[in-house]
Design a protein around this motif. Structure first.
Motif, PDB file in Angstrom:
ATOM      1  N   LEU A  81       0.818  -1.208   0.000  1.00 36.83           N
ATOM      2  CA  LEU A  81       0.000   0.000   0.000  1.00 36.83           C
ATOM      3  C   LEU A  81       0.851   1.257   0.000  1.00 36.83           C
ATOM      4  O   LEU A  81       0.478   2.262  -0.595  1.00 36.83           O
ATOM      5  CB  LEU A  81      -0.932  -0.008   1.206  1.00 36.83           C
ATOM      6  N   SER A  82       1.998   1.217   0.686  1.00 33.26           N
ATOM      7  CA  SER A  82       2.909   2.357   0.699  1.00 33.26           C
ATOM      8  C   SER A  82       4.273   1.910   1.188  1.00 33.26           C
ATOM      9  O   SER A  82       4.403   0.867   1.832  1.00 33.26           O
ATOM     10  CB  SER A  82       2.375   3.483   1.593  1.00 33.26           C
ATOM     11  N   PHE A  83       5.290   2.699   0.847  1.00 28.70           N
ATOM     12  CA  PHE A  83       6.669   2.467   1.266  1.00 28.70           C
ATOM     13  C   PHE A  83       7.113   3.578   2.206  1.00 28.70           C
ATOM     14  O   PHE A  83       6.797   4.746   1.973  1.00 28.70           O
ATOM     15  CB  PHE A  83       7.635   2.518   0.068  1.00 28.70           C
ATOM     16  N   ASP A  84       7.855   3.224   3.206  1.00 26.41           N
ATOM     17  CA  ASP A  84       8.571   4.193   4.036  1.00 26.41           C
ATOM     18  C   ASP A  84       9.994   3.688   4.143  1.00 26.41           C
ATOM     19  O   ASP A  84      10.210   2.524   4.481  1.00 26.41           O
ATOM     20  CB  ASP A  84       7.968   4.290   5.453  1.00 26.41           C
TER      21      ASP A  84
END
Length: 102
Positions: A81-84
């Motif tokens: 869903l997202s990268f950090d």
């Protein structure tokens, strides 16, 4: 963040990247998938000998066919869903308290 309904698809992605990072000069220390607590977070830990080596890897992976297959799997499955990204300095070697002057 990962889709908690697609952990299996994310694990396939992770296994591919363990192989790819190691092949491209890094050391992959593994993926850590949800078990208890938050079910939408997974961690990857890998290192390179230097920032320059990491930057070389980042440029090379864009043109690497196997890397693109792994990215496509993540995109097609919707498991990510997202990268950090967080950059940290690893401490990988232990020493006795005596050797450390304790």
């Amino acid at each position: 963040m990962i889709d908690p309904a697609k952990v299996d698809a994310f694990e396939v992605y992770g296994r591919a990247w363990i192989h790819l990072v190691n092949r491209m000069g890094g050391t992959h220390h593994g993926y850590f998938l949800p078990s208890e607590g938050a079910n939408n977070k997974a961690w990857a830990m890998f290192s390179f000998p230097s920032l320059a080596a990491y930057e070389d890897y980042r440029h090379a992976m864009v043109a690497d066919a196997d890397c693109q297959k792994a990215y496509k799997h993540a995109q097609d499955s919707g498991c990510i869903l997202s990268f950090d990204r967080t950059f940290m300095r690893p401490v990988l070697d232990g020493a006795s308290p005596e050797d450390l002057g304790l």
